[in-house]
Design an enzyme around this catalytic site. Structure first.
Site, PDB file in Angstrom:
ATOM      1  CD  GLN A 174      75.921  85.725  49.995  1.00  0.00           C
ATOM      2  OE1 GLN A 174      75.668  86.775  49.414  1.00  0.00           O
ATOM      3  NE2 GLN A 174      76.197  84.608  49.349  1.00  0.00           N
ATOM      4  CG  LEU A 196      74.263  72.029  59.559  1.00  0.00           C
ATOM      5  CD1 LEU A 196      74.119  72.618  58.165  1.00  0.00           C
ATOM      6  CD2 LEU A 196      72.920  71.513  60.058  1.00  0.00           C
ATOM      7  CB  ALA A 198      74.624  74.874  52.835  1.00  0.00           C
ATOM      8  CB  THR A 238      78.263  77.663  50.188  1.00  0.00           C
ATOM      9  OG1 THR A 238      79.077  78.420  51.099  1.00  0.00           O
ATOM     10  CG2 THR A 238      76.859  77.525  50.754  1.00  0.00           C
ATOM     11  CE1 TYR A 291      76.488  74.025  47.826  1.00  0.00           C
ATOM     12  CE2 TYR A 291      75.966  74.368  45.501  1.00  0.00           C
ATOM     13  CZ  TYR A 291      75.734  74.651  46.829  1.00  0.00           C
ATOM     14  OH  TYR A 291      74.752  75.559  47.173  1.00  0.00           O
ATOM     15  CD1 TRP A 351      74.209  81.109  39.782  1.00  0.00           C
ATOM     16  CD2 TRP A 351      74.576  82.836  38.406  1.00  0.00           C
ATOM     17  NE1 TRP A 351      74.592  80.597  38.558  1.00  0.00           N
ATOM     18  CE2 TRP A 351      74.821  81.629  37.694  1.00  0.00           C
ATOM     19  CE3 TRP A 351      74.737  84.038  37.726  1.00  0.00           C
ATOM     20  CZ2 TRP A 351      75.225  81.609  36.357  1.00  0.00           C
ATOM     21  CZ3 TRP A 351      75.131  84.020  36.392  1.00  0.00           C
ATOM     22  CH2 TRP A 351      75.384  82.813  35.719  1.00  0.00           C
TER      23      TRP A 351
END
Ligand SMILES: NC(=O)C1=CN([C@@H]2O[C@H](COP(=O)(O)OP(=O)(O)OC[C@H]3O[C@@H](n4cnc5c(N)ncnc54)[C@H](OP(=O)(O)O)[C@@H]3O)[C@@H](O)[C@H]2O)C=CC1
Ligand SMILES: Cc1cn([C@H]2C[C@H](O)[C@@H](COP(=O)(O)OP(=O)(O)O[C@H]3O[C@@H](C)C(=O)[C@@H](O)[C@H]3O)O2)c(=O)[nH]c1=O
Ligand SMILES: [Mg+2]
Length: 300
Positions: A11, A37, A60, A62, A125, A150
């Site tokens: 995103q 990664l 990441a 997520t 996480y 969020w």
């Protein structure tokens, strides 16, 4: 300014790419397979090839619930992987802006969290992202760690898209009302990251580097809500514009069991980012409406 951002389809990556022209910057997305990664040795060569003035660490692991069953992989990507990105930026000689999360907190505080409040993640996480913050700070003193929360956008997977999808086929949804936080538009994150990156670059060319610009900052949409109220707001906006609509029945976290525990309060106080970097994100309702309008237009 030439920005290398980690990841391709995320995103924040997609939002940076979209906002680049508006800010007169070049954004190069560096992701798998060139930069993985989970394979730290790939990170420096891939970022060096992009020849950036600034590295944005946005990739990441997520998947909050899935992380509970594969905590080592989450740690490798979000902890060591993030450290490798910051170390690469240091080796190239440029600052790094790293994204972190509200889930580094345990959620027991009764006010919005400030940067110096004690962390205490309650899930895999959040633990992996806290390791990442530490690894980034240790690997490159020229860093800004931006904790956001969020996140939603027209891109990738997020709560707004889930609500509109599920709402299209159901009259009623149950959504937890006892977790409070701050919805944040990835497009607003992109604008803020570019502003912070510019500040870091400008100050490193000054004779006396402004250390206040470095460190941890909270960066979320202005205002706060809970997931149930977020969902009802999504549907009232959507309905007003002829999109999917559903009733939202507020429930407790106990009534919605998930593999991962989530903080009951993860509102973040953005005062420091405003004071130090001059950056304040729009109210979450405004950006939520813009996001929904785009999604409905794309679906039409
Ligand atoms: N989403 C949220 O609600 C929140 C996110 N954040 C943080 O903000 C940042 C951006 O999040 P967001 O844009 O939503 O992320 P997304 O979940 O939309 O995308 C994740 C990105 O990470 C990349 N990625 C995952 N694993 C690897 C890997 N092993 N090697 C390279 N790249 C990998 C993905 O790659 P690919 O493009 O190949 O799919 C993708 O680009 C993250 O650091 C996240 O922790 C913080 C708070 C809230
Ligand atoms: C889809 C759905 C979710 N929920 C609940 C579950 C959860 O508590 C909350 C939000 O669901 P999500 O799956 O979007 O939540 P989650 O994946 O935990 O979102 C988090 O992602 C990571 C990456 C972050 O860094 C956080 O800031 C936060 O955005 O709503 C319902 O109550 N009803 C529903 O129908
Ligand atoms: Mg999720």
């Amino acid at each position: 300014m030439r920005i290398a951002v980690t990841g391709r389809e995320g995103q924040v990556v997609q939002s940076l790419i979209e906002r680049a022209a508006h800010h007169g910057v070049t954004v190069v997305a560096v992701g798998r397979p060139a930069l993985d990664l989970a394979r730290p040795e790939t990170v420096l060569p891939a970022l060096r090839d992009a020849a950036p003035d600034l590295v944005v660490s946005a990739a990441a692991y997520t998947a909050v619930d899935k992380a509970e069953s594969e905590p080592e992989l989450a740690e490798r990507i979000n902890g060591a992987g993030a450290g490798a990105v910051a170390a690469a930026a240091a080796a190239i000689g440029v600052p790094v802006v790293h994204l972190s999360t509200d889930y580094v907190f345990d959620g027991t505080l009764d006010r919005p969290y400030r940067e110096d409040d004690p962390t205490g993640p309650i899930g895999a996480y959040g633990r992996s992202k806290l390791s990442g913050e530490r690894a980034v700070a240790a690997a490159n003193p020229d860093h800004a760690i931006l904790r956001t929360a969020w996140v939603y956008s027209p891109f990738g997977a997020n709560f707004i898209k889930t609500m509109l999808r599920v709402g299209a086929t159901r009259d009623e949804l149950t959504v937890v009302a006892d977790q409070q936080g701050c919805p944040t538009a990835a497009l607003d994150i992109a604008d803020a990251v570019i502003a912070v990156g510019r500040n870091l670059i400008a100050s490193r060319n000054e004779a006396s580097r402004d250390e206040a610009l470095r460190g941890v900052f909270h960066m979320t949409g202005s205002g706060s809500t809970n997931w149930a109220e977020f969902a009802s707001t999504i549907f009232s906006i959507s309905a007003r514009h002829g999109g999917p609509e559903a009733r939202v029945r507020p429930i407790t976290t106990a009534e919605y069991p998930t593999p991962a525990r989530r903080p009951a309060n993860s509102r973040l106080d953005g005062t420091k980012l405003t004071r130090v970097h001059g950056v304040t994100l729009p109210d979450w309702r405004l950006s939520t409406e813009r996001c929904i309008l785009r999604l409905l237009a794309a679906a039409a």
